[in-house]
Write a protein that holds these residues in place. Sequence first.
Motif, mmCIF file in Angstrom:
data_model
loop_
_atom_site.group_PDB
_atom_site.id
_atom_site.type_symbol
_atom_site.label_atom_id
_atom_site.label_comp_id
_atom_site.label_asym_id
_atom_site.label_seq_id
_atom_site.Cartn_x
_atom_site.Cartn_y
_atom_site.Cartn_z
ATOM 1 N N VAL A 1 -2.768 18.457 -5.369
ATOM 2 C CA VAL A 1 -1.842 18.434 -4.243
ATOM 3 C C VAL A 1 -0.666 17.526 -4.610
ATOM 4 O O VAL A 1 -0.837 16.532 -5.308
ATOM 5 C CB VAL A 1 -2.526 17.953 -2.938
ATOM 6 C CG1 VAL A 1 -2.958 16.505 -3.035
ATOM 7 C CG2 VAL A 1 -1.644 18.174 -1.729
ATOM 8 N N CYS A 2 0.514 17.901 -4.185
ATOM 9 C CA CYS A 2 1.705 17.084 -4.403
ATOM 10 C C CYS A 2 1.868 16.165 -3.195
ATOM 11 O O CYS A 2 1.971 16.640 -2.063
ATOM 12 C CB CYS A 2 2.934 17.977 -4.561
ATOM 13 S SG CYS A 2 4.453 17.039 -4.816
ATOM 14 N N LEU A 3 1.875 14.868 -3.432
ATOM 15 C CA LEU A 3 1.989 13.883 -2.357
ATOM 16 C C LEU A 3 3.350 13.198 -2.433
ATOM 17 O O LEU A 3 3.506 12.175 -3.094
ATOM 18 C CB LEU A 3 0.863 12.843 -2.465
ATOM 19 C CG LEU A 3 -0.553 13.388 -2.356
ATOM 20 C CD1 LEU A 3 -1.560 12.289 -2.642
ATOM 21 C CD2 LEU A 3 -0.783 14.013 -0.991
ATOM 22 N N ARG A 4 4.309 13.758 -1.771
ATOM 23 C CA ARG A 4 5.657 13.185 -1.770
ATOM 24 C C ARG A 4 5.745 12.049 -0.756
ATOM 25 O O ARG A 4 5.142 12.102 0.301
ATOM 26 C CB ARG A 4 6.679 14.251 -1.439
ATOM 27 C CG ARG A 4 6.720 15.341 -2.488
ATOM 28 C CD ARG A 4 7.919 16.249 -2.293
ATOM 29 N NE ARG A 4 7.870 17.395 -3.167
ATOM 30 C CZ ARG A 4 8.201 17.383 -4.447
ATOM 31 N NH1 ARG A 4 8.611 16.269 -5.008
ATOM 32 N NH2 ARG A 4 8.115 18.469 -5.174
ATOM 33 N N GLY A 5 6.492 11.019 -1.129
ATOM 34 C CA GLY A 5 6.769 9.936 -0.190
ATOM 35 C C GLY A 5 5.624 8.981 0.063
ATOM 36 O O GLY A 5 5.627 8.286 1.067
ATOM 37 N N VAL A 6 4.636 8.925 -0.833
ATOM 38 C CA VAL A 6 3.523 8.003 -0.604
ATOM 39 C C VAL A 6 3.689 6.673 -1.331
ATOM 40 O O VAL A 6 3.010 5.713 -1.007
ATOM 41 C CB VAL A 6 2.149 8.620 -0.977
ATOM 42 C CG1 VAL A 6 1.829 9.809 -0.109
ATOM 43 C CG2 VAL A 6 2.081 8.975 -2.430
ATOM 44 N N LEU A 7 4.593 6.623 -2.306
ATOM 45 C CA LEU A 7 4.837 5.370 -3.028
ATOM 46 C C LEU A 7 6.164 4.762 -2.602
ATOM 47 O O LEU A 7 7.147 5.477 -2.429
ATOM 48 C CB LEU A 7 4.877 5.612 -4.539
ATOM 49 C CG LEU A 7 3.573 6.008 -5.197
ATOM 50 C CD1 LEU A 7 3.794 6.266 -6.680
ATOM 51 C CD2 LEU A 7 2.515 4.939 -5.006
ATOM 52 N N ASP A 8 6.174 3.460 -2.491
ATOM 53 C CA ASP A 8 7.395 2.719 -2.216
ATOM 54 C C ASP A 8 8.399 2.991 -3.340
ATOM 55 O O ASP A 8 8.019 3.111 -4.511
ATOM 56 C CB ASP A 8 7.045 1.228 -2.148
ATOM 57 C CG ASP A 8 8.233 0.381 -1.823
ATOM 58 O OD1 ASP A 8 8.952 0.004 -2.772
ATOM 59 O OD2 ASP A 8 8.443 0.103 -0.639
ATOM 60 N N GLN A 9 9.660 3.073 -3.010
ATOM 61 C CA GLN A 9 10.698 3.372 -3.994
ATOM 62 C C GLN A 9 10.715 2.371 -5.152
ATOM 63 O O GLN A 9 11.065 2.725 -6.277
ATOM 64 C CB GLN A 9 12.070 3.438 -3.314
ATOM 65 C CG GLN A 9 13.163 3.994 -4.194
ATOM 66 C CD GLN A 9 12.912 5.436 -4.624
ATOM 67 O OE1 GLN A 9 12.327 6.232 -3.906
ATOM 68 N NE2 GLN A 9 13.361 5.770 -5.823
ATOM 69 N N GLU B 1 -2.376 -2.034 -10.083
ATOM 70 C CA GLU B 1 -1.805 -2.750 -8.955
ATOM 71 C C GLU B 1 -1.075 -1.876 -7.936
ATOM 72 O O GLU B 1 -0.841 -2.335 -6.823
ATOM 73 C CB GLU B 1 -0.853 -3.836 -9.465
ATOM 74 C CG GLU B 1 -1.548 -4.893 -10.291
ATOM 75 C CD GLU B 1 -0.590 -5.973 -10.779
ATOM 76 O OE1 GLU B 1 0.454 -6.196 -10.136
ATOM 77 O OE2 GLU B 1 -0.896 -6.609 -11.813
ATOM 78 N N SER B 2 -0.692 -0.684 -8.302
ATOM 79 C CA SER B 2 -0.010 0.173 -7.333
ATOM 80 C C SER B 2 -1.036 0.781 -6.381
ATOM 81 O O SER B 2 -2.244 0.702 -6.634
ATOM 82 C CB SER B 2 0.753 1.292 -8.066
ATOM 83 O OG SER B 2 -0.137 2.326 -8.468
ATOM 84 N N PRO B 3 -0.588 1.412 -5.313
ATOM 85 C CA PRO B 3 -1.531 1.997 -4.359
ATOM 86 C C PRO B 3 -2.158 3.323 -4.835
ATOM 87 O O PRO B 3 -2.922 3.929 -4.108
ATOM 88 C CB PRO B 3 -0.677 2.221 -3.102
ATOM 89 C CG PRO B 3 0.718 2.235 -3.562
ATOM 90 C CD PRO B 3 0.782 1.403 -4.805
ATOM 91 N N THR B 4 -1.893 3.741 -6.060
ATOM 92 C CA THR B 4 -2.386 5.046 -6.488
ATOM 93 C C THR B 4 -3.908 5.143 -6.536
ATOM 94 O O THR B 4 -4.467 6.195 -6.201
ATOM 95 C CB THR B 4 -1.806 5.432 -7.864
ATOM 96 O OG1 THR B 4 -2.072 4.383 -8.797
ATOM 97 C CG2 THR B 4 -0.308 5.661 -7.791
ATOM 98 N N ALA B 5 -4.590 4.099 -6.937
ATOM 99 C CA ALA B 5 -6.059 4.152 -6.968
ATOM 100 C C ALA B 5 -6.623 4.334 -5.562
ATOM 101 O O ALA B 5 -7.521 5.142 -5.342
ATOM 102 C CB ALA B 5 -6.622 2.896 -7.618
ATOM 103 N N ALA B 6 -6.069 3.610 -4.601
ATOM 104 C CA ALA B 6 -6.542 3.744 -3.221
ATOM 105 C C ALA B 6 -6.223 5.137 -2.665
ATOM 106 O O ALA B 6 -7.011 5.709 -1.910
ATOM 107 C CB ALA B 6 -5.903 2.675 -2.341
ATOM 108 N N ILE B 7 -5.082 5.679 -3.055
ATOM 109 C CA ILE B 7 -4.722 7.026 -2.610
ATOM 110 C C ILE B 7 -5.699 8.051 -3.148
ATOM 111 O O ILE B 7 -6.154 8.942 -2.424
ATOM 112 C CB ILE B 7 -3.275 7.372 -3.042
ATOM 113 C CG1 ILE B 7 -2.272 6.520 -2.265
ATOM 114 C CG2 ILE B 7 -2.987 8.856 -2.858
ATOM 115 C CD1 ILE B 7 -0.850 6.589 -2.806
ATOM 116 N N ALA B 8 -6.063 7.903 -4.433
ATOM 117 C CA ALA B 8 -7.005 8.846 -5.046
ATOM 118 C C ALA B 8 -8.359 8.753 -4.382
ATOM 119 O O ALA B 8 -9.038 9.720 -4.165
ATOM 120 C CB ALA B 8 -7.130 8.564 -6.538
ATOM 121 N N GLY C 1 0.828 -1.189 0.000
ATOM 122 C CA GLY C 1 0.000 0.000 0.000
ATOM 123 C C GLY C 1 0.865 1.242 0.000
ATOM 124 O O GLY C 1 2.062 1.187 -0.261
ATOM 125 N N ALA C 2 0.253 2.345 0.298
ATOM 126 C CA ALA C 2 0.980 3.600 0.384
ATOM 127 C C ALA C 2 1.964 3.521 1.548
ATOM 128 O O ALA C 2 1.737 2.820 2.532
ATOM 129 C CB ALA C 2 0.007 4.751 0.591
#
Length: 103
Positions: free
Chosen positions: A30-38, A96-103, A11-12
């Motif tokens: 909004v800029c969301l820094r540091g929410v995705l795994d490297q 598959e990435s957490p971006t949909a859940a973040i949105a 997840g995020a």
Amino acid sequence: SGMDNISSSGGATRRISEGEIRTFHKDGVVCLRGVLDQSWIEYMRKAVEVAMQFPGPHAEEYELNDDKTCSTTKGRFFGDIDIARRHRKFRRFAHESPTAAIA
């Protein structure tokens, strides 16, 4: 490649703050820094390189021209349409990435 083995269950890396949510509602962005795994960042960095090497018919690319702007800053913009239809890594990121859940 090793990046194809990236975990899709992650997840995020952090929660979105109330302040970030307020900024989004106020400004529409909004800029969301540091929410995705490297590992996702590196996965997409490589996917973007491939997409730029093989652009679609509607791709556009611009570079900052120092002569016209009198700027020492160099920049580049690349945009493309329907990229996830042509590049499976973009499709995987969207699904598959957490971006949909973040949105």
